[in-house]
Structures are given as C-alpha cells and as structure tokens.
Design a protein around this motif. Structure first.
Motif, mmCIF file in Angstrom:
data_model
loop_
_atom_site.group_PDB
_atom_site.id
_atom_site.type_symbol
_atom_site.label_atom_id
_atom_site.label_comp_id
_atom_site.label_asym_id
_atom_site.label_seq_id
_atom_site.Cartn_x
_atom_site.Cartn_y
_atom_site.Cartn_z
ATOM 1 N N TYR A 1 -4.505 9.789 1.440
ATOM 2 C CA TYR A 1 -4.900 9.243 0.139
ATOM 3 C C TYR A 1 -4.054 7.996 -0.105
ATOM 4 N N TYR A 2 -4.713 6.837 -0.314
ATOM 5 C CA TYR A 2 -3.941 5.606 -0.428
ATOM 6 C C TYR A 2 -4.267 4.864 -1.711
ATOM 7 N N ARG B 1 0.564 5.429 0.541
ATOM 8 C CA ARG B 1 -0.326 6.426 1.135
ATOM 9 C C ARG B 1 0.411 7.749 1.264
ATOM 10 N N THR C 1 -9.357 5.412 -4.654
ATOM 11 C CA THR C 1 -8.871 5.738 -3.305
ATOM 12 C C THR C 1 -7.618 6.609 -3.328
ATOM 13 N N ARG D 1 0.841 -1.201 0.000
ATOM 14 C CA ARG D 1 0.000 0.000 0.000
ATOM 15 C C ARG D 1 0.875 1.249 0.000
#
Length: 640
Positions: free
Chosen positions: A213-214, A144, A186, A142
């Motif tokens: 914000y990822y 972010r 996303t 992920r």
C-alpha cells in the motif's frame, strides 16, 4: 620432484611449427617448450600488453568514482537519519509506531522541503525543493507499507478469549492484499509488485516484496503534512504492518551525482520497531566534462582489448581443447573477459534507461521518480567492476610467477593444499561445534551470537582478538568463561598454530628445492641483456673479459662455482651466462675449477684479449666464451 610452475600449461609437441605468432602469439600458441628464451620473450611481450590493458581498466574504474560520493552520502545520512525532532526522536532512534509518525511529520518533512534561504528569503525556484540549497529533490517522495493477514498464525486455546487476532512474522504467502481503512486512494488499496514497478528488498529481519500500500507525497511541505496527518488519524499503520518504506531521490548538478535514499522501519511480530536505511550515491549521467570524454576514449580502448583477448582465448582453446582449463590462470582469463562483456552491455543499457527515465520525469515532475532500480544495478555494476579489477591485478602473477622467487608462494600453496584440506576438516568440525554451543548459550542475550551466521563471524573475530568477554560472561556466568577459555586454547593456540606449521614446513622444502635447481633464463636476464647491449654501444660497460680475469686473480687453488657466480653477479652478469662460462672449463663437472682449469681459462682469455676480440660487442664475446660445447660433456655437467 621440482615444484609445479604456474605456466605449466599444455604445449605443442616439440618440433611442430608455431601455429600462431606475431600479434596473437602467446606462450600457449607458440612452441616454447624447448626454447626458454622464446618463452621468456613471449611472456614479456604479453606482460607489456597486459599492463597497458590494466592501466586502461584502472582509469575506467576510478573514472566512475569520486571522493564526493562519500561526503554526499554522509550529508544525507546526517540530515535524514541522525537529525532529531523537537521531542528528541531521530530516525535511528525510532522504537514504536508513535515514534515513526513523530519522525515523519517532523525531521522527514523538514529535510525534504527546502524552498527558502536561512533568512526566509525565497530560493526563487517555485515549489521545487533544493535540499541544502544544492540537491534537487526529484519528483515526489513515496511511502509504502507491507502488511500480513490477520489469523495468519494460531493462538493457543488458553488465550483465545483474551487475544482475538494473530499476525504472524512476515512471509510473502501471508501478505495482506485486502483494502482497508478509507478504502479509496492508493494508501488503502493493495498494489502488487508489477503494478507499481517495485522490487524486493532485503531488510534486517527478512526479504520484503515490491508490492504493498503506497502513498505519494506532494511537492509542497504543507500538502504533504496534510497527507501524513490524514494517514495518521485513520490508523494507516496497525497490527498487521510489518514494514514501512520511505523512498526518494536527489540530484546534485555540481558534482553530477544522484543520491537514491530508502528509509525502512520494520515492525516485527514481537512489537516495537527496527529502523534501517540504504543510501546509494551513484553516477548515472556519464558524459558531461572533458574528463568524461577522455573516459569514453578509454572505454573504446577497453572494448578493443576485450575483442583482442577474446580472439586470443579462442585460438588457445582451439589448440589445447578442454585441457586449456587445467590452468587456473586460463580460467581467470575467461572470468575477466566475461565480467568485462557484462559490464559493456550494462553500460549501454544504463545509459539508455537513464535518458528514458529522466525524459519522463521532466515531462511529469509531480510523479514519484523511481531511481531505485537503476541505483541497485549501478551499485551491482560498480561491485562487478571492483571484482573484475581485483582479478585483473591478480592475473599479473601469471606473467611473473615463473621467476624463481615468485614461484615459492604458489608452489608452497599448491604442494600443501592436500594437507590444508585435511586440516580444514578437523578445524571446521571443532569450529562449528563451538559456533552451535555459542548460539545456544548466548543467542538470547548477546547480539553477536543472536544468529548462527553471526556466531561464525564472531568466532573469527575472537581469533583476531576482537571480542566482548563481558557480554559472554553476563549471558552465562558458568559456561561463558568455560566456552571462551577452551575455544581460545583449542582453536587459537592449537589448531591455528598447526595450520601455520603446515605452511612453514612446506615453504622450507620448496625454498630448498628451488635453490638447488639449475638457473634458467629469467625476464630479468632479458632486461639485463638489453641494457648491457646499450651500455656497450655507449662504451659505459666494462669489458667482460676483465671481470672474469679479476675473479680468477682473486681466486685460490680451487675456485668454487658459487664464489665465481656471486662475484660476477655483483658485476652485473646474468646467471645463465655465468653457468655457461664456468661449464666450458669445468671438465670434470664437480663445479670446482682446480689450478689447471683456471690456468687454461686465463690463457684462453688472454689470447682473445690480445687478438682484439675484447673490442667487439659483448654478444660476440659471449658466443665465443660459451662456444660450441661438446653435447655429451654439456649434458653430463647439467646432470651433475
């Protein structure tokens, strides 16, 4: 005034029967104030029980660690932090947003996705990545980012025509929460900390929230590369970006360890980029091997010990009330117990949480595996265990510090505490004055002086001889050398030596007072008595009367106590036994046996030898030798 002993805890009034004996009996629950032997034997029993507890907690603590954790961390650091791209950009060398994208689309993707052997043959695990062929990538990585709002600061009126926007340094109140860019997805929509189950992170510049914000990457390298290309082309990073996080986790079944990795690039308001990373290698799945099941047994024993000590502390509190906390050792007991209780609760919580998270991950392998929360608390758990083990070892001094030799250190520190406190005020006034001077003089150019906190630690390092004089001189060619020379002179040569002088003088006083004190029964004496009794039964111990007669034959017309004591101590006799034997014949109490007193001792010893008492165990011989001494005479000798 005799030095205060560590064990000077409140005792029951003399004459009252012990309130708790046997299993729960301690020096605080039994009336040991007027019985030195009972005090020593009780302390010895407490020490033996505590040593078993200490061995158990050591097994638990070291059973949760492994030397493989270091190598696992090193391997991941080399791969994701130090490996450069074709253009020479490694994570550690990122200095701009362009460098970030070069790293993300190069070394990052290459390091994350391993689906083929070095000869391009398939690993036969589908699209599941095994980093270095051994470490399974859990879920998907992920990315972010956290942004600040435009116009979060003010531009001076003289520059408003040339500068249209102003993005302040990061502050949670100024965090941007507006959708931007492509809007859909996303990566372009803000999510708060609760929605994405994030957590705050302490970076090099400031502390960042868990929202932002990822964008989750994919399980294949090609699809992830497309995602990154789209984000790069649509300017995912811009003026407002203050931090970008890259999170992912791996698991190595060979050594049963998880590696939770967080790569952070901070973009300060000054421009540029500051990379940092956090790699936590932890053991979350506990019980697999036979050794792990042995640790389960140790954990059960540990719980029983904690229950035992909880009851023991409650009984002591019930007897002594709040005066129980007047001893630092009692406070340390409570601290160790509280930390142990927290560790037990967290161990149960961690086991349940890991099982739940792994089950969810196995059901949905395409989601981001958020092990950051567990890794953080596992690390804190390990830190807590380390501190608890440290306190547990320090607590050993509680049981051995009443020994005369062991008392010297604690008595020295206790007696000079007021002098040290007075000295500390003077020392830190000078120390902090120099810290502020160094911060203002060199803070803009020298990294070790860039913040006031760093100045404090830098000055402690200077005291220990670790300093960079050249950087200080470059920062200020005039005041730099003056600062350094005066600091070394006043703090190192003057104040530090004053501190050592205070401790040294107090230590000399304590040592002199302890040497003049009456010898009391010690743990070593109890041990000596035990093995001497065993040796007597095995007829391995020489006759005690012969030892005393040997001393008398080697003496002069006047035999001093110190010579009598030193000779018998070399032959294995305890201090209190020697003192009692000497006092029986030292009628005038001057600690010297004259010719008449020596002859009387020789005569009585020979009579007992002839009567056959020497063939009896040493205990009965010594009962005769110490005898029923006249009470008034004995008190007079002790006072003398």
């Amino acid at each position: 005034v005799a030095p205060t002993r560590h064990n000077a805890a409140p005792q029951q009034p003399v004459g009252e029967p012990p309130q708790w004996t046997g299993l729960w009996g301690t020096t605080l629950t039994e009336n040991t104030s007027d019985n030195r032997e009972l005090f020593v034997r009780t302390t010895l029993r407490e020490l033996l029980v505590y040593l078993v507890f200490l061995v158990d907690i050591c097994l638990l603590t070291y059973g949760m660690t492994s030397s493989n954790t270091y190598y696992y961390t090193k391997v991941m650091t080399d791969l994701f932090v130090l490996t450069p791209s074709d253009s020479g950009v490694a994570f550690q060398s990122i200095s701009s947003m362009a460098d970030f994208w070069t790293y993300a689309q190069g070394p990052l993707l290459d390091g994350l996705y391993w689906t083929k052997w070095y000869n391009n043959q398939s690993l036969q695990n589908g699209d599941q990545s095994f980093i270095y062929y051994e470490n399974m990538l859990l879920g998907v990585p992920r990315m972010r980012q956290i942004k600040v709002m435009n116009n979060s600061c003010k531009v001076h009126k003289d520059f408003r025509n040339e500068i249209s926007g102003c993005f302040d340094v990061y502050n949670e109140k100024k965090e941007d929460e507006v959708d931007f860019g492509l809007v859909n997805g996303t990566a372009w929509q803000y999510h708060n900390e609760k929605e994405i189950k994030g957590s705050a992170h302490w970076g090099l510049l400031t502390t960042y929230s868990g929202g932002g914000y990822y964008q989750d990457l994919n399980r294949t390298k090609e699809e992830s590369a497309e995602i990154l290309m789209e984000m790069n082309n649509n300017l995912w990073l811009d003026h407002g970006t203050r931090a970008v996080f890259i999170d992912f986790s791996t698991y190595n079944a060979n050594i049963n360890l998880f590696c939770v990795i967080r790569l952070l690039v901070e973009f300060p308001a000054t421009g540029g980029a500051i990379p940092s990373f956090q790699i936590r290698t932890v053991k979350l799945i506990r019980y697999i091997t036979y050794w792990d099941y042995f640790i389960i047994g140790c954990e059960m024993v540990f719980c029983l010990f904690i229950l035992y000590y909880i009851v023991e502390e409650i009984l002591e509190l019930r007897i002594h009330g709040f005066s129980y906390f007047s001893s630092i050792w009692n406070t340390l007991d409570v601290v160790v117990i509280l930390l142990a209780i927290v560790a037990i609760i967290f161990n149960v919580f961690r086991t349940i949480k890991v099982d739940k998270l792994l089950g969810k991950l196995l059901e949905q392998p395409d989601i981001y595996a958020d092990f950051e929360f567990l890794a953080f608390w596992q690390t804190q758990y390990n830190n807590m265990n380390a501190v608890n083990l440290f306190f547990a070892w320090i607590k050993v001094f509680k049981y051995i510090s009443f020994n005369k030799t062991m008392t010297q250190l604690s008595s020295t520190l206790g007696r000079c505490a007021k002098d040290i406190m007075g000295f500390a005020i003077m020392f830190f006034i000078v120390f902090f004055a120099y810290a502020q001077l160094g911060y203002l003089l060199f803070g803009t150019e020298v990294k070790s002086f860039s913040t006031f906190v760093k100045c404090i630690f830098t000055q402690f390092r200077i005291i220990l001889g670790d300093f960079d004089y050249d950087s200080i001189e470059r920062a200020n060619r005039v005041l730099g050398p003056i600062y350094f020379v005066t600091y070394v002179f006043f703090v190192f040569f003057v104040l530090l030596n004053m501190f050592l002088a205070i401790i040294n003088d107090t230590y000399s006083e304590v040592k002199e007072e302890l040497s003049s004190q009456k010898d009391e029964l010690q743990i070593t004496d109890i041990i000596k008595q035990s093995y001497m009794k065993t040796f007597m039964k095995l007829k391995l111990k020489k006759e005690k009367i012969s030892d005393v007669q040997k001393v008398l034959r080697s003496g002069s017309n006047k035999l001093e106590f110190k010579d009598f004591r030193e000779t018998l101590k070399e032959l294995g006799h305890a201090d209190h036994e020697i003192s009692e034997a000497f006092s029986k014949f030292d009628h005038d109490g001057n600690q010297i046996l004259d010719q008449e007193e020596q002859e009387r001792m020789k005569r009585e010893l020979e009579e007992k030898r002839v009567s056959g008492l020497a063939q009896q165990p040493w205990k009965k011989l010594w009962e005769w030798l110490s005898g029923e001494i006249d009470g008034g005479y004995r008190r007079a000798w002790q006072a003398k």
